[in-house]
Design a protein around this motif. Structure first.
Motif, mmCIF file in Angstrom:
data_model
loop_
_atom_site.group_PDB
_atom_site.id
_atom_site.type_symbol
_atom_site.label_atom_id
_atom_site.label_comp_id
_atom_site.label_asym_id
_atom_site.label_seq_id
_atom_site.Cartn_x
_atom_site.Cartn_y
_atom_site.Cartn_z
ATOM 1 N N CYS A 264 0.694 -1.179 0.229
ATOM 2 C CA CYS A 264 -0.180 -0.074 -0.014
ATOM 3 C C CYS A 264 0.945 1.349 0.108
ATOM 4 C CB CYS A 264 -0.900 0.097 1.299
ATOM 5 S SG CYS A 264 -2.112 1.434 1.504
ATOM 6 N N GLY A 265 0.972 2.183 -0.766
ATOM 7 C CA GLY A 265 1.418 3.449 -0.879
ATOM 8 C C GLY A 265 1.554 4.115 -0.119
ATOM 9 N N TRP A 266 0.422 4.381 0.793
ATOM 10 C CA TRP A 266 0.084 5.681 1.749
ATOM 11 C C TRP A 266 1.450 6.053 2.531
ATOM 12 C CZ3 TRP A 266 -2.744 9.458 2.203
ATOM 13 C CH2 TRP A 266 -2.793 10.001 3.421
ATOM 14 N N GLY A 267 2.195 5.023 3.185
ATOM 15 C CA GLY A 267 3.216 5.250 4.018
ATOM 16 C C GLY A 267 4.460 6.071 3.341
ATOM 17 N N GLN A 268 4.789 5.430 2.005
ATOM 18 C CA GLN A 268 5.698 6.021 1.237
ATOM 19 C C GLN A 268 5.303 7.372 0.700
ATOM 20 O OE1 GLN A 268 8.856 4.855 0.705
ATOM 21 N NE2 GLN A 268 9.376 6.761 -0.669
ATOM 22 N N MET A 269 4.048 7.754 0.332
ATOM 23 C CA MET A 269 3.417 8.789 -0.012
ATOM 24 C C MET A 269 3.719 9.859 1.016
ATOM 25 S SD MET A 269 -0.209 7.622 -1.601
ATOM 26 C CE MET A 269 -0.948 9.085 -1.177
ATOM 27 N N ARG A 270 3.732 9.443 2.345
ATOM 28 C CA ARG A 270 3.820 10.404 3.483
ATOM 29 C C ARG A 270 5.515 10.823 3.554
ATOM 30 N NH1 ARG A 270 3.260 7.839 8.242
ATOM 31 N NH2 ARG A 270 3.643 9.874 9.368
ATOM 32 N N TYR A 271 6.182 9.610 3.330
ATOM 33 C CA TYR A 271 7.788 9.894 3.176
ATOM 34 C C TYR A 271 8.103 10.790 2.431
ATOM 35 C CZ TYR A 271 12.654 8.820 2.625
ATOM 36 O OH TYR A 271 14.218 8.906 2.696
ATOM 37 N N ASP A 272 7.568 10.681 1.174
ATOM 38 C CA ASP A 272 7.817 11.441 0.027
ATOM 39 C C ASP A 272 7.281 13.037 0.322
ATOM 40 O OD1 ASP A 272 8.956 9.607 -1.443
ATOM 41 O OD2 ASP A 272 7.304 9.416 -2.947
ATOM 42 N N TYR A 273 6.228 13.236 0.863
ATOM 43 C CA TYR A 273 5.724 14.438 1.029
ATOM 44 C C TYR A 273 6.680 15.135 2.232
ATOM 45 C CZ TYR A 273 2.206 18.262 1.922
ATOM 46 O OH TYR A 273 1.637 19.498 1.923
ATOM 47 N N ARG A 274 6.852 14.421 3.217
ATOM 48 C CA ARG A 274 7.733 15.059 4.233
ATOM 49 C C ARG A 274 9.130 15.585 3.635
ATOM 50 N NH1 ARG A 274 6.767 12.666 10.262
ATOM 51 N NH2 ARG A 274 4.355 12.632 10.251
ATOM 52 N N ALA A 275 9.539 14.563 2.904
ATOM 53 C CA ALA A 275 11.011 15.015 2.126
ATOM 54 C C ALA A 275 11.006 16.269 1.598
ATOM 55 C CB ALA A 275 11.272 13.729 1.357
ATOM 56 N N ASP A 276 9.815 16.529 1.059
ATOM 57 C CA ASP A 276 9.535 17.745 0.156
ATOM 58 C C ASP A 276 9.007 19.053 0.924
ATOM 59 O OD1 ASP A 276 10.246 16.311 -2.275
ATOM 60 O OD2 ASP A 276 8.174 15.978 -2.929
ATOM 61 N N HIS A 277 8.773 18.633 2.027
ATOM 62 C CA HIS A 277 8.231 19.931 2.768
ATOM 63 C C HIS A 277 8.873 19.821 4.239
ATOM 64 C CE1 HIS A 277 5.016 18.904 -0.138
ATOM 65 N NE2 HIS A 277 4.673 20.280 -0.184
ATOM 66 N N GLN A 278 10.184 19.742 4.571
ATOM 67 C CA GLN A 278 10.912 20.052 5.578
ATOM 68 C C GLN A 278 10.440 19.246 6.612
ATOM 69 O OE1 GLN A 278 10.239 24.240 6.047
ATOM 70 N NE2 GLN A 278 12.014 24.755 4.838
ATOM 71 N N GLY A 279 10.082 17.818 6.331
ATOM 72 C CA GLY A 279 10.035 17.015 7.297
ATOM 73 C C GLY A 279 8.715 16.631 7.985
ATOM 74 N N HIS A 280 7.426 17.382 7.430
ATOM 75 C CA HIS A 280 6.106 17.438 8.111
ATOM 76 C C HIS A 280 5.168 17.636 7.031
ATOM 77 C CE1 HIS A 280 5.584 21.912 7.450
ATOM 78 N NE2 HIS A 280 7.010 21.927 7.941
ATOM 79 N N GLU A 281 3.889 17.458 7.395
ATOM 80 C CA GLU A 281 2.712 17.378 6.555
ATOM 81 C C GLU A 281 1.786 18.513 6.567
ATOM 82 O OE1 GLU A 281 0.775 13.725 7.636
ATOM 83 O OE2 GLU A 281 2.652 12.416 7.445
ATOM 84 N N THR A 567 11.273 3.396 0.210
ATOM 85 C CA THR A 567 12.694 3.986 0.423
ATOM 86 C C THR A 567 12.838 4.524 1.559
ATOM 87 O OG1 THR A 567 11.967 6.049 -0.481
ATOM 88 C CG2 THR A 567 12.672 4.459 -2.127
ATOM 89 N N GLY A 568 12.105 4.793 2.596
ATOM 90 C CA GLY A 568 12.413 5.328 3.830
ATOM 91 C C GLY A 568 10.882 5.213 4.674
ATOM 92 N N ILE A 569 11.295 5.724 6.041
ATOM 93 C CA ILE A 569 10.286 5.709 7.071
ATOM 94 C C ILE A 569 9.844 7.217 7.149
ATOM 95 C CG2 ILE A 569 9.711 5.194 9.307
ATOM 96 C CD1 ILE A 569 10.255 2.713 7.726
ATOM 97 N N ALA A 570 8.391 7.259 6.900
ATOM 98 C CA ALA A 570 8.202 8.888 7.193
ATOM 99 C C ALA A 570 8.487 9.597 8.229
ATOM 100 C CB ALA A 570 6.568 8.910 6.660
ATOM 101 N N HIS A 571 8.303 8.905 9.289
ATOM 102 C CA HIS A 571 8.215 9.678 10.786
ATOM 103 C C HIS A 571 9.944 10.105 10.886
ATOM 104 C CE1 HIS A 571 7.151 10.907 14.771
ATOM 105 N NE2 HIS A 571 8.365 10.357 15.184
ATOM 106 N N SER A 572 10.819 9.085 10.906
ATOM 107 C CA SER A 572 12.091 9.246 11.237
ATOM 108 C C SER A 572 12.772 9.843 10.149
ATOM 109 C CB SER A 572 12.585 7.919 11.722
ATOM 110 O OG SER A 572 12.790 6.800 10.556
ATOM 111 N N GLY A 573 12.431 9.604 8.703
ATOM 112 C CA GLY A 573 13.313 9.984 7.726
ATOM 113 C C GLY A 573 14.470 9.016 7.345
ATOM 114 N N GLU A 574 14.435 7.912 8.030
ATOM 115 C CA GLU A 574 15.344 7.014 7.598
ATOM 116 C C GLU A 574 15.187 6.274 6.360
ATOM 117 O OE1 GLU A 574 16.527 4.578 11.583
ATOM 118 O OE2 GLU A 574 14.467 4.820 11.569
ATOM 119 N N ARG A 575 16.582 6.095 5.514
ATOM 120 C CA ARG A 575 16.254 5.241 4.429
ATOM 121 C C ARG A 575 16.304 3.886 4.749
ATOM 122 N NH1 ARG A 575 15.416 7.804 -0.498
ATOM 123 N NH2 ARG A 575 16.559 6.218 -1.289
#
Length: 605
Positions: A264-281, A567-575
């Motif tokens: 399910c892509g939801w968690g990775q979508m969150r990771y991508d969004y946070r990566a593009d928005h300084q780590g938050h939603e 590719t990574g964990i949304a909350h921690s930003g870990e790859r």
């Protein structure tokens, strides 16, 4: 044996009950546990909108009749309760005590029903201090508290609804207290434990049961058992199923593909969004929905292919549709969803579409519940909505030209069906109305804050029953279109067993120290509710890569493995690197090998 004019004694192999007809109570002593004594209130009261809540009542007649099977039935005729007639019947059987009421009226609207009540405003006195509530919790694997506390099992929880069973736990024995309601009797939002020195159980109808002639309340049954916790919940569920109160299933066909590992892509979508928005939603999870795009999903699957991780089921999550209640893909996010699904089918994969039946975006007002004429949510009792839903499901699932040919649905946010007085008193015109407790644009005043008109539906279903009918309509429609389509929900209640294929354990809190225990307990409750549905282990809201991997190791023991991350964990930003994917690949390989499953066709390079 008669002790005095208004007292009876009833003895079974499990308990002895001293029944006082004057006070409408029964003192119950367990024969296998001398420390267990409880006083049960034998009255069930029914409160109507506009009346004095649970007024002082008078018993003007009482009866005790021995039954042919050795049981005893005690009846009370009440007056002063606001009803034309009010009769309560309690049956003392070999191992259980069951009580329910029938009231007679002329158009009154039921606000609530209170059971295990006694005369003069008194409730039941419990023998133990600990109460187990088998519901969703972010941090507690099992929710336990004092019988003096207030608890709720209801529609507006993240397992929506949970089993409607409370468990009293003593040192050497236990008892379960269950709402023994058939599917047709579930028109209440919640079953509430009213704690205190004297306890009661209350059903919240919120004015959505109109008494035309007579109304019989759901039965409350108290069962005496030796073990508390989930074994007691299981006993309560099986007791009801054996008596035809809950749906039974025989020989359910389970297509092999339902058991395949899930992405399910939801968690990775969150990771991508946070990566593009300084780590938050940006303050709200719904912002992430703009990242549900065909390009991202293609990239996600390419990354999984690179690591040799082959999900058999793909969930296209929240945000794929242009309007949430309708089947048209968002034109700026999905250029060719049918083409994408066809490609997955060619590899032996299947695709589920995210769908929230509580959102009315795209629907006409005639298809909606309304408050003061304004739409609140889709109304599954509306003939207009039923026709729209049937056509939208066809467009999503059919293989006909112009349709998407998806393979089923991930149903989400059933906890957000509106309530007159619950956690979520919010219209749901779009995603912003989901789990909304603060956005004033969509909130309406709770009924407890003062008189107002009720939410209007086209039929007479409400609460849990309304959700059950809505899920049932989706289920029956999709099976007519595609017989092996799969319906995934988070409705962990046995009344839904015959309209759900895969029970999703819902979001977890990766920051919880006992997150694995939390998910083990949810899976156990899911199996108690139905042995026939499969379990989606879910995977969202992980706090770290370590927790994500710990849960990946546990998933095959609970149900179907599922990853929300690539590719990574949304909350921690870990790859997530090659080493972690190597282990997940092996976990999925063993899972498939043990079940005789084949992985999808590898991508041709």
């Amino acid at each position: 044996m008669l002790r005095k004019a208004d007292t009876r004694v009833h003895l079974t192999s499990v308990y002895e009950a001293f029944i006082d007809l004057g006070s409408a109570t029964a003192d119950i002593r367990r024969l296998d546990d001398p420390d267990w004594t409880m006083r049960l209130g034998l009255l069930t009261l029914v409160d109507a909108i506009g009346s004095t809540p649970f007024p002082q009542q008078r018993i003007y007649a009482s009866r005790a009749v021995e039954l042919p099977d050795g049981g005893l039935q005690v009846s009370f005729d009440l007056e002063g309760t606001g009803w034309r007639s009010h009769v309560v019947e309690t049956t003392f059987a070999a191992e259980t005590v069951t009580t329910r009421a029938t009231v007679y009226g002329d158009g009154e609207q039921v606000r609530s029903v209170r059971a295990l009540h006694a005369r003069d405003g008194q409730g039941s006195t419990m023998p133990v201090a600990e109460l187990y509530s088998p519901r969703f919790d972010w941090f507690a694997a099992q929710v336990r508290g004092s019988t003096k506390d207030h608890e709720r099992l209801g529609a507006q929880q993240w397992l929506s609804p949970p089993p409607l069973v409370y468990v009293l736990e003593g040192t050497n024995s236990a008892a379960w207290i269950a709402a023994c309601a058939s599917v047709g009797e579930l028109d209440f939002v919640s079953m509430d434990w009213q704690g205190g020195d004297a306890c009661a159980v209350e059903f919240a109808y919120e004015g959505h049961r109109t008494v035309r002639g007579e109304f019989t309340t759901p039965a409350i049954t108290v069962g005496f058992t030796s073990e508390g916790g989930n074994p007691a919940v299981r006993e309560a569920v099986e007791w009801q199923r054996e008596r035809g109160i809950l749906p039974t299933i025989e020989n359910k066909h389970v297509p092999t593909w339902w058991t395949q590992p899930i992405f399910c892509g939801w968690g990775q979508m969150r990771y991508d969004y946070r990566a593009d928005h300084q780590g938050h939603e940006n303050g709200n999870f719904i912002n992430v929905t703009s990242y549900c795009t065909e390009l991202r999903y293609r990239n996600y699957l390419a990354d999984l292919d690179h690591h040799g991780v082959d999900p058999g089921t793909i969930v296209i999550d929240m945000g794929w549709a242009e309007q949430a209640a309708l089947a048209r893909p968002h034109p700026h996010r999905w250029a060719d969803m049918r083409g994408f699904i066809d490609e997955q089918h060619a590899r032996g994969r299947h695709v589920l579409l995210w769908f929230a039946p509580s959102v009315f975006e795209g629907l006409p007002v005639e298809a909606c519940m309304t408050l003061d004429g304004a739409p609140i949510a889709p109304d599954p009792t509306s003939p207009v909505y039923q026709a729209i839903l049937v056509e939208q499901i066809r467009l999503m699932l059919s293989s006909d030209e112009g349709c998407l040919d998806a393979d089923g649905f991930k149903i989400d946010f059933t906890q957000c069906y509106p309530s007159e007085d619950g956690t979520f008193t919010s219209a749901v015109p779009n995603f912003a109305g989901l789990i909304n407790e603060s956005d004033a644009r969509y909130l309406f005043p709770p009924l407890s804050e003062g008189p107002r008109d009720l939410i209007r539906t086209h039929g007479e279903r409400w609460g849990i029953g309304l959700i059950r009918d809505h899920i049932g309509l989706i289920y029956d429609t999709m099976k007519r279109i595609k017989t092996d389509a799969a319906l995934m929900t988070h409705t962990a209640n046995p009344a839904f067993a015959d309209v759900v294929d895969i029970l999703r354990l819902n979001d977890l809190d990766g920051g919880c120290d006992d997150v694995l225990g939390v998910m083990r307990n949810r899976a156990e409750l899911a199996r108690i509710c139905s042995e026939h549905w499969l379990i989606d282990t879910d995977d969202d809201l992980m706090i770290s890569k370590e927790r994500w991997l710990d849960y990946a190791r546990l998933q095959p023991q609970l149900g179907i493995p599922d990853t929300y991350y690539v590719t990574g964990i949304a909350h921690s930003g870990e790859r997530i690197g090659d080493e972690e994917w190597s282990e997940v690949r092996e976990i999925w390989r063993r899972y498939r090998s043990e079940r005789g499953l084949q992985a999808p066709v590898p991508v041709q390079r």
